[in-house]
Design a protein around this motif. Structure first.
Motif, PDB file in Angstrom:
ATOM      1  N   HIS A 212       3.423  -3.178  12.265  1.00 18.02           N
ATOM      2  CA  HIS A 212       2.840  -2.741  10.997  1.00 18.02           C
ATOM      3  C   HIS A 212       1.685  -3.647  10.597  1.00 18.02           C
TER       4      HIS A 212
ATOM      5  N   ASN B 279       3.917  -1.925  -0.528  1.00 16.14           N
ATOM      6  CA  ASN B 279       3.970  -1.461   0.847  1.00 16.14           C
ATOM      7  C   ASN B 279       3.890   0.062   0.819  1.00 16.14           C
TER       8      ASN B 279
ATOM      9  N   GLU C  19       2.637   3.799   3.185  1.00 19.81           N
ATOM     10  CA  GLU C  19       2.361   4.381   4.496  1.00 19.81           C
ATOM     11  C   GLU C  19       1.182   5.324   4.345  1.00 19.81           C
TER      12      GLU C  19
ATOM     13  N   LYS D 296       1.907   1.526   8.098  1.00 19.38           N
ATOM     14  CA  LYS D 296       2.465   0.865   6.918  1.00 19.38           C
ATOM     15  C   LYS D 296       1.662  -0.395   6.632  1.00 19.38           C
TER      16      LYS D 296
ATOM     17  N   ASN E 172       8.335  -1.957  -2.162  1.00 20.28           N
ATOM     18  CA  ASN E 172       8.339  -1.117  -0.971  1.00 20.28           C
ATOM     19  C   ASN E 172       8.329   0.348  -1.398  1.00 20.28           C
TER      20      ASN E 172
ATOM     21  N   VAL F 170       7.333   2.804   0.839  1.00 19.93           N
ATOM     22  CA  VAL F 170       7.306   3.622   2.052  1.00 19.93           C
ATOM     23  C   VAL F 170       8.463   4.616   1.978  1.00 19.93           C
TER      24      VAL F 170
END
Length: 121
Positions: free
Chosen positions: A111, A33, A35, A40, A61, A63
């Motif tokens: 997202h 994940n 951005e 995102k 993740n 982000v």
């Protein structure tokens, strides 16, 4: 006696060549994940597998902005996993239905996600 050993050798080769029926194969993926310009997304994507495969997704993740947790959901398979920043989560399931299924963040529906594509064998 020599012929008996040759016969057993041939039987052993046939058993090794034929073997047992193949088990359903497994497909391992890593989704990250990120951005990008305020959006995102889970990359790379889409994930493509064959019906009957066991799918294992490692979700990371990365982000940097808040919130610190994002979701990885595949509604068609009943998957809803929270993935916290800095902690890897794994989901595993059998791809038992063919089609194109969205992979989304169930915590933040705006997202952008990716897709799971399950092909018929």
């Amino acid at each position: 006696m020599h012929r008996v050993w040759i016969a057993w050798g041939i039987v052993a080769l046939v058993i090794l060549a034929v073997g047992s029926p193949p088990a359903a194969s497994a497909a391992d993926f890593t989704l990250v994940n990120i951005e990008y310009e305020g959006t995102k997304i889970w990359v790379p994507g889409p994930i493509v597998v064959k019906k009957g495969e066991t799918v294992k997704i490692k979700a990371i993740n990365n982000v940097k902005s808040d919130p610190a947790e994002h979701g990885l959901a595949i509604e068609a398979y009943g998957i809803k996993q929270v993935v916290n920043r800095g902690k890897t989560e794994t989901v595993e399931f059998k791809a038992d239905k063919a089609g194109i299924f969205p992979i989304t963040c169930h915590l933040h529906p705006a997202h952008v996600g990716t897709q799971l594509v399950v092909l018929e064998k």
